[in-house]
Design an enzyme around this catalytic site. Structure first.
Site, PDB file in Angstrom:
ATOM      1  N   TRP A 127      56.070  73.804  22.120  1.00  0.00           N
ATOM      2  CA  TRP A 127      56.086  73.816  20.660  1.00  0.00           C
ATOM      3  C   TRP A 127      56.354  72.382  20.182  1.00  0.00           C
ATOM      4  CZ3 TRP A 127      60.809  74.847  17.283  1.00  0.00           C
ATOM      5  CH2 TRP A 127      60.434  75.087  15.956  1.00  0.00           C
ATOM      6  N   ASP A 208      64.562  78.991  24.954  1.00  0.00           N
ATOM      7  CA  ASP A 208      64.150  79.233  23.576  1.00  0.00           C
ATOM      8  C   ASP A 208      63.530  80.639  23.537  1.00  0.00           C
ATOM      9  OD1 ASP A 208      63.070  79.311  21.045  1.00  0.00           O
ATOM     10  OD2 ASP A 208      62.207  77.292  21.134  1.00  0.00           O
ATOM     11  N   ALA A 210      62.136  83.000  20.973  1.00  0.00           N
ATOM     12  CA  ALA A 210      61.725  83.159  19.570  1.00  0.00           C
ATOM     13  C   ALA A 210      60.900  84.420  19.344  1.00  0.00           C
ATOM     14  CB  ALA A 210      60.929  81.930  19.125  1.00  0.00           C
ATOM     15  N   LYS A 243      60.680  86.298  13.759  1.00  0.00           N
ATOM     16  CA  LYS A 243      59.483  87.069  14.108  1.00  0.00           C
ATOM     17  C   LYS A 243      59.814  88.533  14.331  1.00  0.00           C
ATOM     18  CE  LYS A 243      57.647  82.869  14.573  1.00  0.00           C
ATOM     19  NZ  LYS A 243      58.389  81.614  14.475  1.00  0.00           N
TER      20      LYS A 243
HETATM   21  C1  LMR Z   1      54.786  78.270  15.090  1.00  0.00           C
HETATM   22  O1  LMR Z   1      54.814  77.659  16.162  1.00  0.00           O
HETATM   23  O2  LMR Z   1      53.742  78.441  14.433  1.00  0.00           O
HETATM   24  C2  LMR Z   1      56.051  78.856  14.556  1.00  0.00           C
HETATM   25  O3  LMR Z   1      57.080  78.726  15.449  1.00  0.00           O
HETATM   26  C3  LMR Z   1      56.376  78.347  13.208  1.00  0.00           C
HETATM   27  C4  LMR Z   1      56.840  76.936  13.189  1.00  0.00           C
HETATM   28  O4  LMR Z   1      57.906  76.687  12.621  1.00  0.00           O
HETATM   29  O5  LMR Z   1      56.149  76.053  13.710  1.00  0.00           O
END
Ligand code: LMR
Length: 393
Positions: A127, A208, A210, A243
């Site tokens: 990410w 992490d 999420a 989420k």
């Molecule tokens: C994403 O990766 O789209 C989500 O986790 C939202 C974000 O904050 O980037």
């Protein structure tokens, strides 16, 4: 002084939200930011969340401050949801945070306080906000291989070879389930080998989490985190409720620090200290809803049922997309979409192809060709499949 500021590059994921809004075309498809949408394109408030909000409105008597680390009842409910008794509560320090990003940020700040020279290892890719925050905090960072571009699956051998270079006290950031952005995840056996290797190296995992409940199920998605928490002496877990409770804008997350019971009070004091330095008290509304839902049997059942509907819907969309692509391309090269888990799949298109999908077909995805499966529905899957077959395949 402001003239000294340099322009900041826009976050690539968030920039897509605005681009999509500005696009006047009917039939445009948003597969950018990780938000779940139902068949009508709405991100609904979950039934249990609505019911809890109603109850809260009727019963809440004050909005005075909570604890600096959030409410102990929220900690306890989340520790149980995530760890389910694998580790006794007296080994787990916890702090409520503004969303999962807040939890990641506080985890990294805690690491920097405790061990400023520790290298933080991140998956390649990960990410984008992970490296962004690590760099912003000025912490040493390294990457481990993760994704096999040819198969669009996990590069397990590459991952293990790189993690073998981790030094004692280094931090390894792992996605507990539903890897973002690739959608490729280790098997349970591979997770066991990863945990063994990290234990042998003396690494500190930062998990992490999420998307618990978005992959194979609430317990299945927490299995790797539980295994790691059981196997390693010190583990950090940054979890998001955005989420799985659909409360994105309420900013609800938690950081757990698993260590020995004797050190818990000091870790807990440091977590509260970090909250105080950054924003004092964490947001409470979402955390309170989550606590109500997790501790009330009928709300909990209602929530679990809807979360399961969401999960199965995403799995169905994955299968439908993989089947359409099998038919249109006369090949199995996109079967990985059905094997990936969570909201995202990286489909392996070039940046130029991603751009063409947007310009020519009004299909928005992140530039690395990550698409948000949860942004699709039964009507848009064939359109996406056609576009991928024409432009990517
Ligand atoms: C994403 O990766 O789209 C989500 O986790 C939202 C974000 O904050 O980037």
């Amino acid at each position: 002084m402001f003239e000294a500021l340099k322009p900041q590059a826009q976050d690539k994921i968030l920039a897509l939200i605005q681009m999509f809004r500005d696009d006047p075309r009917d039939g445009k498809i948003d597969l950018g930011v990780g938000v779940y949408k139902d068949a009508t394109g709405l991100t609904p408030v979950m039934r249990a969340v609505k019911a809890a909000e109603k109850k809260l409105w009727e019963e809440e008597k004050t909005k005075t401050y909570t604890g600096l680390a959030g409410e102990p009842a929220f900690h306890a409910a989340m520790i149980d949801l995530i760890l389910d008794g694998t580790v006794p509560h007296d080994r787990v320090a916890a702090v409520a945070t503004p969303g999962g990003t807040g939890a990641v940020r506080q985890a990294l700040e805690l690491i920097r306080l405790a061990s400023p020279h520790a290298t933080v290892w991140i998956s390649d890719p990960t990410w984008p906000n992970h490296p962004s925050i690590i760099r912003y905090l000025g912490m040493p960072m390294a990457e481990y291989r993760y994704f096999d571009a040819a198969t669009r699956g996990l590069d397990f051998d590459g991952m293990m070879a790189d993690l073998a270079k981790v030094k004692a006290g280094d931090v390894v950031l792992l996605h507990g389930c539903c890897h973002n952005p690739t959608g490729a995840n280790p098997t349970p056996d591979q997770w066991a080998r990863i945990a063994d290797l990290l234990a042998e190296k003396g690494a500190v995992p930062l998990v992490d989490l999420a998307y618990q409940g978005f992959g194979d199920g609430l317990d299945e998605d927490a299995a790797a985190t539980r295994l790691i928490a059981k196997r390693l002496p010190e583990v950090l877990i940054a979890a998001s409720c955005s989420k799985n409770f659909g409360i994105y804008r309420e900013r609800t997350g938690i950081l757990l620090a698993v260590g020995d019971a004797a050190g818990k009070a000091t870790v807990q004091a440091n977590l509260a200290f970090l909250n105080r330095q950054n924003y004092s008290f964490p947001p409470d509304h979402g955390a309170r809803l989550v606590t109500m839902i997790l501790t009330d049997p009928s709300l909990r059942t209602m929530w679990k049922e809807e979360l399961e509907e969401v999960r199965l819907n995403m799995l169905g969309l994955r299968r439908q997309l993989a089947e359409e692509l099998r038919r249109l391309t006369n090949s199995d090269r996109f079967d990985f979409i059905a094997n990936h888990r969570g909201m995202f799949s990286r489909i392996g298109a070039t940046p130029e192809e991603v751009e063409r999908l947007r310009v020519e077909r009004g299909i928005y995805m992140v530039g690395d060709s990550r698409l948000n499966i949860a942004g699709l529905n039964a009507e848009t899957v064939p359109l996406l499949a056609r576009a991928i077959a024409d432009i990517v395949a």
